[in-house]
Design a protein around this motif. Structure first.
Motif, PDB file in Angstrom:
ATOM      1  N   SER A  60      -7.715  60.691   6.449  1.00  0.00           N
ATOM      2  CA  SER A  60      -6.282  60.424   6.399  1.00  0.00           C
ATOM      3  C   SER A  60      -6.069  59.041   5.813  1.00  0.00           C
ATOM      4  CB  SER A  60      -5.665  60.512   7.796  1.00  0.00           C
ATOM      5  OG  SER A  60      -4.292  60.199   7.760  1.00  0.00           O
ATOM      6  N   LEU A  61      -5.195  58.951   4.818  1.00  0.00           N
ATOM      7  CA  LEU A  61      -4.925  57.675   4.174  1.00  0.00           C
ATOM      8  C   LEU A  61      -3.752  56.975   4.867  1.00  0.00           C
ATOM      9  CD1 LEU A  61      -5.413  58.303   0.351  1.00  0.00           C
ATOM     10  CD2 LEU A  61      -6.569  56.597   1.753  1.00  0.00           C
ATOM     11  N   ASN A  62      -3.962  56.582   6.124  1.00  0.00           N
ATOM     12  CA  ASN A  62      -2.947  55.808   6.823  1.00  0.00           C
ATOM     13  C   ASN A  62      -3.411  54.352   6.920  1.00  0.00           C
ATOM     14  OD1 ASN A  62      -4.705  55.594   9.190  1.00  0.00           O
ATOM     15  ND2 ASN A  62      -4.154  57.711   9.608  1.00  0.00           N
ATOM     16  N   TRP A  63      -2.498  53.475   7.347  1.00  0.00           N
ATOM     17  CA  TRP A  63      -2.806  52.047   7.360  1.00  0.00           C
ATOM     18  C   TRP A  63      -3.939  51.714   8.324  1.00  0.00           C
ATOM     19  CZ3 TRP A  63      -1.789  49.289   3.471  1.00  0.00           C
ATOM     20  CH2 TRP A  63      -0.638  49.493   2.719  1.00  0.00           C
ATOM     21  N   GLU A  64      -4.002  52.435   9.437  1.00  0.00           N
ATOM     22  CA  GLU A  64      -5.073  52.163  10.404  1.00  0.00           C
ATOM     23  C   GLU A  64      -6.437  52.449   9.791  1.00  0.00           C
ATOM     24  OE1 GLU A  64      -6.664  53.687  14.787  1.00  0.00           O
ATOM     25  OE2 GLU A  64      -4.713  54.352  14.031  1.00  0.00           O
ATOM     26  N   ASN A  65      -6.557  53.570   9.073  1.00  0.00           N
ATOM     27  CA  ASN A  65      -7.839  53.904   8.449  1.00  0.00           C
ATOM     28  C   ASN A  65      -8.160  52.977   7.280  1.00  0.00           C
ATOM     29  OD1 ASN A  65      -8.316  55.957  10.239  1.00  0.00           O
ATOM     30  ND2 ASN A  65      -7.557  57.579   8.909  1.00  0.00           N
ATOM     31  N   ILE A  66      -7.134  52.584   6.525  1.00  0.00           N
ATOM     32  CA  ILE A  66      -7.375  51.642   5.426  1.00  0.00           C
ATOM     33  C   ILE A  66      -7.852  50.303   5.973  1.00  0.00           C
ATOM     34  CG2 ILE A  66      -6.248  50.329   3.578  1.00  0.00           C
ATOM     35  CD1 ILE A  66      -4.488  52.795   3.079  1.00  0.00           C
ATOM     36  N   ARG A  67      -7.254  49.864   7.088  1.00  0.00           N
ATOM     37  CA  ARG A  67      -7.715  48.627   7.726  1.00  0.00           C
ATOM     38  C   ARG A  67      -9.171  48.768   8.158  1.00  0.00           C
ATOM     39  NH1 ARG A  67      -8.610  46.782  12.592  1.00  0.00           N
ATOM     40  NH2 ARG A  67      -7.982  48.764  13.515  1.00  0.00           N
ATOM     41  N   TRP A  68      -9.526  49.946   8.694  1.00  0.00           N
ATOM     42  CA  TRP A  68     -10.919  50.199   9.087  1.00  0.00           C
ATOM     43  C   TRP A  68     -11.846  50.072   7.880  1.00  0.00           C
ATOM     44  CZ3 TRP A  68     -14.280  53.985   7.329  1.00  0.00           C
ATOM     45  CH2 TRP A  68     -15.476  54.114   8.037  1.00  0.00           C
ATOM     46  N   MET A  69     -11.446  50.633   6.742  1.00  0.00           N
ATOM     47  CA  MET A  69     -12.288  50.586   5.547  1.00  0.00           C
ATOM     48  C   MET A  69     -12.591  49.157   5.123  1.00  0.00           C
ATOM     49  SD  MET A  69     -10.425  53.573   3.320  1.00  0.00           S
ATOM     50  CE  MET A  69     -10.069  55.174   4.060  1.00  0.00           C
ATOM     51  N   PHE A  70     -11.633  48.258   5.319  1.00  0.00           N
ATOM     52  CA  PHE A  70     -11.805  46.872   4.878  1.00  0.00           C
ATOM     53  C   PHE A  70     -12.398  45.971   5.954  1.00  0.00           C
ATOM     54  CE2 PHE A  70      -9.166  48.339   1.471  1.00  0.00           C
ATOM     55  CZ  PHE A  70      -9.520  47.538   0.391  1.00  0.00           C
ATOM     56  N   THR A  71     -12.683  46.531   7.112  1.00  0.00           N
ATOM     57  CA  THR A  71     -13.262  45.710   8.184  1.00  0.00           C
ATOM     58  C   THR A  71     -14.581  46.260   8.712  1.00  0.00           C
ATOM     59  OG1 THR A  71     -11.928  46.897   9.837  1.00  0.00           O
ATOM     60  CG2 THR A  71     -11.030  44.834   8.951  1.00  0.00           C
ATOM     61  N   THR A  72     -14.913  47.500   8.407  1.00  0.00           N
ATOM     62  CA  THR A  72     -16.098  48.120   8.990  1.00  0.00           C
ATOM     63  C   THR A  72     -17.341  47.876   8.153  1.00  0.00           C
ATOM     64  OG1 THR A  72     -17.002  50.187   9.866  1.00  0.00           O
ATOM     65  CG2 THR A  72     -15.843  50.318   7.776  1.00  0.00           C
ATOM     66  N   ARG A  73     -18.487  47.931   8.825  1.00  0.00           N
ATOM     67  CA  ARG A  73     -19.783  47.993   8.149  1.00  0.00           C
ATOM     68  C   ARG A  73     -20.501  49.259   8.609  1.00  0.00           C
ATOM     69  NH1 ARG A  73     -19.580  42.197   8.966  1.00  0.00           N
ATOM     70  NH2 ARG A  73     -20.799  42.352  10.881  1.00  0.00           N
ATOM     71  N   TYR A  74     -19.729  50.309   8.780  1.00  0.00           N
ATOM     72  CA  TYR A  74     -20.260  51.607   9.216  1.00  0.00           C
ATOM     73  C   TYR A  74     -21.304  52.098   8.215  1.00  0.00           C
ATOM     74  CZ  TYR A  74     -20.158  56.646  10.296  1.00  0.00           C
ATOM     75  OH  TYR A  74     -20.496  57.952  10.600  1.00  0.00           O
ATOM     76  N   THR A  75     -22.430  52.547   8.707  1.00  0.00           N
ATOM     77  CA  THR A  75     -23.611  52.987   7.959  1.00  0.00           C
ATOM     78  C   THR A  75     -24.342  51.830   7.288  1.00  0.00           C
ATOM     79  OG1 THR A  75     -22.598  53.498   5.796  1.00  0.00           O
ATOM     80  CG2 THR A  75     -22.519  55.230   7.490  1.00  0.00           C
ATOM     81  N   GLY A  76     -23.838  50.584   7.432  1.00  0.00           N
ATOM     82  CA  GLY A  76     -24.561  49.431   6.894  1.00  0.00           C
ATOM     83  C   GLY A  76     -23.813  48.676   5.818  1.00  0.00           C
ATOM     84  N   PRO A  77     -23.664  49.236   4.606  1.00  0.00           N
ATOM     85  CA  PRO A  77     -23.049  48.466   3.521  1.00  0.00           C
ATOM     86  C   PRO A  77     -21.566  48.192   3.772  1.00  0.00           C
ATOM     87  CG  PRO A  77     -24.284  50.358   2.678  1.00  0.00           C
ATOM     88  CD  PRO A  77     -24.175  50.544   4.154  1.00  0.00           C
ATOM     89  N   TYR A  78     -21.115  47.050   3.256  1.00  0.00           N
ATOM     90  CA  TYR A  78     -19.675  46.755   3.251  1.00  0.00           C
ATOM     91  C   TYR A  78     -19.126  47.269   1.932  1.00  0.00           C
ATOM     92  CZ  TYR A  78     -15.263  44.235   3.408  1.00  0.00           C
ATOM     93  OH  TYR A  78     -13.927  43.924   3.412  1.00  0.00           O
TER      94      TYR A  78
END
Length: 747
Positions: A60-78
């Motif tokens: 879902s392209l909502n603001w919460e998920n977009i914020r997650w994309m720019f703050t997470t290091r899920y699976t390792g790489p940023y």
């Protein structure tokens, strides 16, 4: 052929420089789609399950998920822009089929390749200008049809070698590696923007705009994948050659001093440093980093040198490509491969140093190749691989430029010797395409699904424990693949006895297969190295319970709880062990005591993790059996409160509230409200949920709706389960005589 006729041939619309600048990259682009088209039929493989299929954040392209994309290091790489591109793919294609994701990756790779064609042409043209300035380009000056055609074919050769090479398959055909093609596209666009900036003098119109564009494109590159962090150093190399921007003296027209060249790149270096640290932190957080003590500094240097040789040798001879080249326990065990590759590296380096003045282009390309490969050479080791095809995506451009430069240099310079515009160098480019395209198509098919992928890895390197471990996990996902999975895991641990993940999966597969004694042996191997491993202590307890060694099973569960008191799974395991032990206990008083202990264990598991559904099911089974309906309702309310999306728990609560024989517990209106919510969410298609809704209607006295809903349930059940349909018909008869259901009568 006369001189005039020869000149006219070069002036023909089809073969003129402007037309070739369109026709050649267009032809190679079509071939890219031909070469990579088999990947359109491929599925999700390897890490795609975690990164795409089960990643709710890209759905879902909502603001919460977009914020997650720019703050997470899920699976390792940023990689926020890579996550964003995958999220856009999900909006377009969904996450069930991989075809759309592969389509996007091929499209981005094609754009990168076309941009690289124009980059190669600019760099080859700049190199030609440098040669002219030094007096080495005698017959075909820049701007002549001969030099223009030669440069265009050289750029096309570079594009073809880069874009069609089988080494590109891992980056393009693996959906999770979107970061490679995306960062590669911005990498090339950054250099193109910088070249435009470098052509302008201070004060020229648009110079600042191109500088800002260079910074913005580089930012997008590092936001896609941090391996592009060495790009600022590459730009410094390009300043020396072929741009020849750097001069020792200030004031020379069109040049800058070295300190100014470095100063203007400070923002780029700051971005590179920042995102490089983020990348290292992300990999460390994901547990992918290996300490230098693993192989020592000397071992790391050996691995790094062989890595350079690996990418050169695989570019020259693209056979035996694999998704995983395992780092050996001791690098010196692969003396032959290391010797050959180290010899390649040292030989090329010696040649470059010796010919640096005569062949500055080769020196610059080799230096850029090493610089671009540095982040992947093992000095900061990520994972167990000694190399990876995907790591060649950016360095491969340097090697492709060398090939393009050779085609350009080989092009006939003497107009009197030109009989046709299609020369031997052009034939070599065509031959290269004929060879590479089928190899790439074949390599794409190995990425069709996980089993094919890891069978390929095991075939290339039968000594790779990781290949067989991953093959085992691939078989494990199939309902009929457990036997093959066990065989693969056994081979993995035989190859690497300290491969704890393989031992763990082997034990789990054996446990699921009912081979409890063998599972105990596998878990014991892990506990010998890690005696406080909570998960393995819990699994050991389950395996011993399967062998009916309940006392030992309880001991391991208790030990796991002592290590991690907040572990809901091991508290649940202890509860199950005590429950099973109670069932064979002949003494009634002791049996009840064991049940009480089991209940306490389950209650402790719920307290540790209120969202662990297995515990609720186990606890409710005992409470139902004891007819402790009041606590049943309490437990179900806790489950619904903790897991509001669990329709099964909500349905169970509604059923008890509608049918309990205790008048103080029954609550028809609440039961009806819950049952309606459950049926709406399941679209009135689940028989069990419809049964509960009918009971709730009956409890509030609405027997007409109770009968109607029950008839709907009977219709659905009749298509699948005749016994269940017959039982539902009996319940309908009760509603027809206006008699509500009671739990004690039917459970």
């Amino acid at each position: 052929m006369s001189e005039n006729a020869r000149t006219e041939a070069f002036r023909s619309p089809l073969l003129s420089g402007p037309r070739l600048n369109v026709l050649l990259p267009l032809a190679v682009s079509v071939l890219i789609w031909l070469a990579f088209s088999p990947s359109l039929n491929n599925g999700f493989v390897w890490d795609d399950e975690a990164a795409i299929q089960h990643n709710e954040r890209i759905k879902s392209l909502n603001w919460e998920n977009i914020r997650w994309m720019f703050t997470t290091r899920y699976t390792g790489p940023y990689q926020p822009l890579s996550w964003l591109s995958l999220a856009v793919d999900h909006e377009l294609w969904g996450s069930e089929k991989a075809r759309g994701y592969h389509f996007t990756s091929i499209a981005i790779h094609t754009v990168t390749a076309v941009a690289f064609f124009f980059l190669a042409r600019l760099l080859l043209t700049a190199a030609l200008g440098s040669q002219e300035a030094s007096g080495r380009e005698e017959k075909a000056l820049p701007g002549s049809p001969y030099s223009d055609m030669a440069t265009t074919w050289g750029a096309a050769a570079a594009m073809a070698l880069f874009a069609l090479h089988p080494l590109r398959v891992e980056s393009v055909a693996w959906a999770t590696e979107r970061r490679d093609v995306l960062s590669g596209m911005f990498f090339v666009l950054t250099i193109l923007s910088y070249l435009r900036y470098a052509r302008l003098k201070p004060g020229d119109e648009g110079r600042v705009a191109w500088y800002v564009a260079t910074l913005a494109l580089f930012l997008m590159a590092v936001l896609s994948k941090a391996t592009v962090v060495t790009l600022p150093v590459v730009l410094v190399v390009l300043d020396f050659y072929p741009l020849r921007r750097v001069s020792r003296e200030s004031g020379v027209r069109g040049t800058v001093t070295l300190d100014k060249a470095l100063f203007e790149k400070i923002p780029l270096f700051l971005l590179a440093f920042t995102f490089g640290l983020l990348a290292i932190a992300g990999q460390a957080e994901a547990g992918a980093m290996m300490g230098i003590a693993k192989h020592g500094l000397v071992g790391r240097i050996i691995v790094a040198i062989q890595g350079i040789g690996f990418y050169v040798s695989k570019t020259l001879v693209p056979i035996g490509l694999s998704p995983f080249y395992e780092l050996p326990e001791y690098p010196l065990l692969i003396i032959r491969e290391l010797t050959i590759r180290i010899a390649i590296v040292l030989g090329v380096t010696a040649l470059v140093i010796r010919k640096r003045k005569r062949l500055p282009g080769l020196a610059a390309a080799w230096l850029c190749f090493v610089i671009l490969a540095l982040p992947m050479l093992g000095f900061v080791q990520v994972g167990l691989q000694i190399a990876a095809d995907r790591y060649s995506y950016l360095p491969g451009m340097s090697l492709a430029l060398v090939f393009g430069g050779c085609i350009r240099a080989w092009w006939p310079r003497d107009q009197r010797r030109v009989d046709t515009p299609f020369q031997v160098p052009a034939a070599l480019v065509i031959l290269l395409i004929i060879v590479l395209t089928p190899l790439t198509r074949r390599q794409c098919r190995f990425w069709q699904f996980d089993i094919a992928l890891w069978m390929r890895a095991g075939g290339v390197d039968p000594r790779s424990s990781m290949a067989f471990y991953n093959l085992g996990t691939a078989w494990d996902r199939r309902f009929d693949g457990r036997g093959s999975a066990i065989a693969a895991y056994r081979w993995a641990v035989q190859l690497r006895p300290d491969h704890l993940l393989a031992w763990q999966n082997l034990g789990n597969a054996l446990l699921m297969d009912g081979k409890n004694a063998e599972a105990v042996e596998a878990y014991q191997k892990i506990l010998e190295s890690d005696p406080s491993n909570v998960d393995m202590l819990g699994n050991m307890s389950l395996a011993l319970m399967g062998m009916k060694h309940y006392d030992r099973a309880a001991e391991y569960a208790q030990k796991a709880i002592s290590v991690d008191p907040d572990s809901a799974p091991v508290r649940n395991t202890l509860g199950v062990v005590l429950l099973q032990k109670s069932r064979i206990e002949p003494d009634l008083k002791r049996r009840e005591a064991l049940l009480d202990e089991s209940i306490q264990a389950f209650r402790g598991a719920i307290q540790a993790d209120p969202k662990y559904p297995n515990t609720y099911q186990n606890l409710l089974a005992i409470l139902y059996d004891r007819r402790e309906h009041r606590e049943v309702v309490q437990v179900l309310r806790k489950a619904v409160q903790s897991m509001p999306d669990d329709l099964e728990m909500m349905n169970n609560l509604a059923y008890v509230l509608a049918t309990c024989s205790n008048d103080d517990i029954r609550n028809g209106r609440e039961a009806l409200e819950l049952a309606l919510r459950v049926c709406e969410k399941s679209r009135y298609q689940r028989v069990g949920y419809l049964d509960t809704l009918a009971a709730a209607y009956a409890e509030v006295g609405d027997f007409e709706n109770a009968v109607r809903i029950m008839e709907q349930a009977i219709e659905i059940a009749s298509q699948k389960d005749a016994v269940q349909a017959s039982r539902l018909k009996q319940r309908r008869q009760e509603y027809l005589i206006r008699r509500p259901m009671r739990l004690d009568e039917y459970n």
